[in-house]
Design a protein around this motif. Sequence first.
Motif, PDB file in Angstrom:
ATOM      1  N   LEU A   1       0.835  -1.193   0.000  1.00  0.00           N
ATOM      2  CA  LEU A   1       0.000   0.000   0.000  1.00  0.00           C
ATOM      3  C   LEU A   1       0.872   1.247   0.000  1.00  0.00           C
ATOM      4  O   LEU A   1       1.970   1.250   0.549  1.00  0.00           O
ATOM      5  CB  LEU A   1      -0.908   0.013   1.237  1.00  0.00           C
ATOM      6  CG  LEU A   1      -2.024  -1.035   1.244  1.00  0.00           C
ATOM      7  CD1 LEU A   1      -2.539  -1.248   2.661  1.00  0.00           C
ATOM      8  CD2 LEU A   1      -3.171  -0.607   0.334  1.00  0.00           C
ATOM      9  N   VAL A   2       0.351   2.314  -0.612  1.00  0.00           N
ATOM     10  CA  VAL A   2       1.096   3.565  -0.705  1.00  0.00           C
ATOM     11  C   VAL A   2       0.181   4.711  -0.302  1.00  0.00           C
ATOM     12  O   VAL A   2      -0.994   4.734  -0.684  1.00  0.00           O
ATOM     13  CB  VAL A   2       1.654   3.774  -2.133  1.00  0.00           C
ATOM     14  CG1 VAL A   2       0.534   3.742  -3.156  1.00  0.00           C
ATOM     15  CG2 VAL A   2       2.424   5.078  -2.237  1.00  0.00           C
TER      16      VAL A   2
ATOM     17  N   GLY B   1      -9.245   4.210 -10.288  1.00  0.00           N
ATOM     18  CA  GLY B   1      -9.603   2.814 -10.509  1.00  0.00           C
ATOM     19  C   GLY B   1      -8.776   2.149 -11.585  1.00  0.00           C
ATOM     20  O   GLY B   1      -9.199   1.132 -12.147  1.00  0.00           O
ATOM     21  N   GLN B   2      -7.573   2.672 -11.854  1.00  0.00           N
ATOM     22  CA  GLN B   2      -6.741   2.142 -12.932  1.00  0.00           C
ATOM     23  C   GLN B   2      -5.296   1.966 -12.481  1.00  0.00           C
ATOM     24  O   GLN B   2      -4.830   2.617 -11.537  1.00  0.00           O
ATOM     25  CB  GLN B   2      -6.782   3.079 -14.144  1.00  0.00           C
ATOM     26  CG  GLN B   2      -8.146   3.219 -14.781  1.00  0.00           C
ATOM     27  CD  GLN B   2      -8.140   4.167 -15.960  1.00  0.00           C
ATOM     28  OE1 GLN B   2      -7.212   4.967 -16.126  1.00  0.00           O
ATOM     29  NE2 GLN B   2      -9.168   4.111 -16.789  1.00  0.00           N
TER      30      GLN B   2
ATOM     31  N   ALA C   1     -10.780   8.160   2.189  1.00  0.00           N
ATOM     32  CA  ALA C   1     -11.508   7.887   0.955  1.00  0.00           C
ATOM     33  C   ALA C   1     -10.613   7.368  -0.163  1.00  0.00           C
ATOM     34  O   ALA C   1     -11.116   6.830  -1.145  1.00  0.00           O
ATOM     35  CB  ALA C   1     -12.231   9.146   0.482  1.00  0.00           C
ATOM     36  N   ALA C   2      -9.298   7.531  -0.061  1.00  0.00           N
ATOM     37  CA  ALA C   2      -8.409   7.182  -1.163  1.00  0.00           C
ATOM     38  C   ALA C   2      -7.265   6.301  -0.683  1.00  0.00           C
ATOM     39  O   ALA C   2      -6.818   6.396   0.458  1.00  0.00           O
ATOM     40  CB  ALA C   2      -7.849   8.449  -1.816  1.00  0.00           C
ATOM     41  N   PHE C   3      -6.810   5.429  -1.575  1.00  0.00           N
ATOM     42  CA  PHE C   3      -5.651   4.598  -1.269  1.00  0.00           C
ATOM     43  C   PHE C   3      -4.945   4.252  -2.576  1.00  0.00           C
ATOM     44  O   PHE C   3      -5.490   4.429  -3.666  1.00  0.00           O
ATOM     45  CB  PHE C   3      -6.049   3.316  -0.521  1.00  0.00           C
ATOM     46  CG  PHE C   3      -6.913   2.378  -1.326  1.00  0.00           C
ATOM     47  CD1 PHE C   3      -6.356   1.430  -2.174  1.00  0.00           C
ATOM     48  CD2 PHE C   3      -8.287   2.455  -1.241  1.00  0.00           C
ATOM     49  CE1 PHE C   3      -7.143   0.568  -2.909  1.00  0.00           C
ATOM     50  CE2 PHE C   3      -9.098   1.600  -1.985  1.00  0.00           C
ATOM     51  CZ  PHE C   3      -8.518   0.651  -2.820  1.00  0.00           C
ATOM     52  N   GLY C   4      -3.742   3.779  -2.464  1.00  0.00           N
ATOM     53  CA  GLY C   4      -2.975   3.358  -3.625  1.00  0.00           C
ATOM     54  C   GLY C   4      -2.261   2.046  -3.346  1.00  0.00           C
ATOM     55  O   GLY C   4      -1.990   1.703  -2.190  1.00  0.00           O
TER      56      GLY C   4
ATOM     57  N   PHE D   1       4.321  -0.622 -10.936  1.00  0.00           N
ATOM     58  CA  PHE D   1       3.007  -0.174 -11.372  1.00  0.00           C
ATOM     59  C   PHE D   1       2.270   0.351 -10.154  1.00  0.00           C
ATOM     60  O   PHE D   1       2.434  -0.166  -9.049  1.00  0.00           O
ATOM     61  CB  PHE D   1       2.202  -1.314 -11.996  1.00  0.00           C
ATOM     62  CG  PHE D   1       2.884  -1.999 -13.136  1.00  0.00           C
ATOM     63  CD1 PHE D   1       3.170  -1.318 -14.308  1.00  0.00           C
ATOM     64  CD2 PHE D   1       3.260  -3.335 -13.043  1.00  0.00           C
ATOM     65  CE1 PHE D   1       3.808  -1.939 -15.360  1.00  0.00           C
ATOM     66  CE2 PHE D   1       3.895  -3.968 -14.089  1.00  0.00           C
ATOM     67  CZ  PHE D   1       4.175  -3.272 -15.252  1.00  0.00           C
ATOM     68  N   VAL D   2       1.430   1.366 -10.344  1.00  0.00           N
ATOM     69  CA  VAL D   2       0.683   1.932  -9.231  1.00  0.00           C
ATOM     70  C   VAL D   2      -0.800   1.962  -9.571  1.00  0.00           C
ATOM     71  O   VAL D   2      -1.192   2.294 -10.698  1.00  0.00           O
ATOM     72  CB  VAL D   2       1.199   3.355  -8.882  1.00  0.00           C
ATOM     73  CG1 VAL D   2       1.019   4.310 -10.050  1.00  0.00           C
ATOM     74  CG2 VAL D   2       0.479   3.906  -7.647  1.00  0.00           C
ATOM     75  N   TYR D   3      -1.615   1.581  -8.590  1.00  0.00           N
ATOM     76  CA  TYR D   3      -3.072   1.634  -8.707  1.00  0.00           C
ATOM     77  C   TYR D   3      -3.583   2.736  -7.795  1.00  0.00           C
ATOM     78  O   TYR D   3      -3.184   2.821  -6.619  1.00  0.00           O
ATOM     79  CB  TYR D   3      -3.695   0.299  -8.299  1.00  0.00           C
ATOM     80  CG  TYR D   3      -5.208   0.341  -8.202  1.00  0.00           C
ATOM     81  CD1 TYR D   3      -5.995   0.115  -9.325  1.00  0.00           C
ATOM     82  CD2 TYR D   3      -5.837   0.603  -6.982  1.00  0.00           C
ATOM     83  CE1 TYR D   3      -7.382   0.158  -9.232  1.00  0.00           C
ATOM     84  CE2 TYR D   3      -7.215   0.644  -6.886  1.00  0.00           C
ATOM     85  CZ  TYR D   3      -7.985   0.423  -8.020  1.00  0.00           C
ATOM     86  OH  TYR D   3      -9.349   0.462  -7.937  1.00  0.00           O
TER      87      TYR D   3
END
Length: 280
Positions: free
Chosen positions: A181-182, A214-215, A190-193, A207-209
């Motif tokens: 997780l980042v 949503g991509q 509300a947000a995560f990566g 690669f990062v999501y």
Amino acid sequence: MATSSARRRSGRRKAATTLTEIPDHLLAEILLRLPAAEDLARASAACLTFRRLVVDTDGSFLRRFRRLHDPPLLAFFDRDGFHFHHALPPHPSAPAARALASAADFSFSFFPNHSDWAVQDIRDGRVLLLHPGKQGLQRQVSMELAVCDPLHRGYVLLPPVPDNLAASVATAHKPWCEAFLVPLDQDPEAAFGVIWLLLSATRVASFVYSSTTGQWQTAASKEWNDLFLERCESATPPPIERGFYQRHYAHGCFYWESTMMDEKEMLVLDTRRADGVLDF
């Protein structure tokens, strides 16, 4: 005497009226300087004006408060297995930690087939799960990932990394992969990566999501030789194994330290830039 008492009462009423007439932006600055979240909760219960400032419609005040105050230590997880240990008295966070332990579901019973998934990382109240599937223990970017929220008992299944992105870093040898997780700049509630890091014999890539889009997208990719150009070395590094790398995070950068090399080396991934930066 009566006149003097009346004047004092009038003065007190005037002072009380003046307090309520402090502009909202100054009241907000005062409340932001309260030392702890429990103090803010008590202040917001004191009057409607304070509560309106704290519980605003867009959550901006609470986001500012969290940025100015370090989060309390509620619990930790040991490295061998997923075991939740919450803070105990006399630690000041013990009451909140006990409430978290009672409210959250760290067995992931709300997640379908949770026993088939393995914990990969924990950050900002979320847990990253990986499903090995048919690949077994050999990690690949085609593996399924999910992000769970044990407190609110919710989860998000991540889409697979697109084939064209995976093909852009394809190598003859299976790379070693790590998912984690980042933090994102947006509201952490509300947000995560999520980042997939790939290390092969010839290159390192990531690669990062982003939950906001949503991509998946390519964050960084470099040949090992390019990373070693400044040191005038052309030989490829020794084989990459998980046991020889430890991941750390500080100030928007992830660091991996290697004990396989004669000199202490660190691989750095800078998440503060849109394209990412990989360097030694």
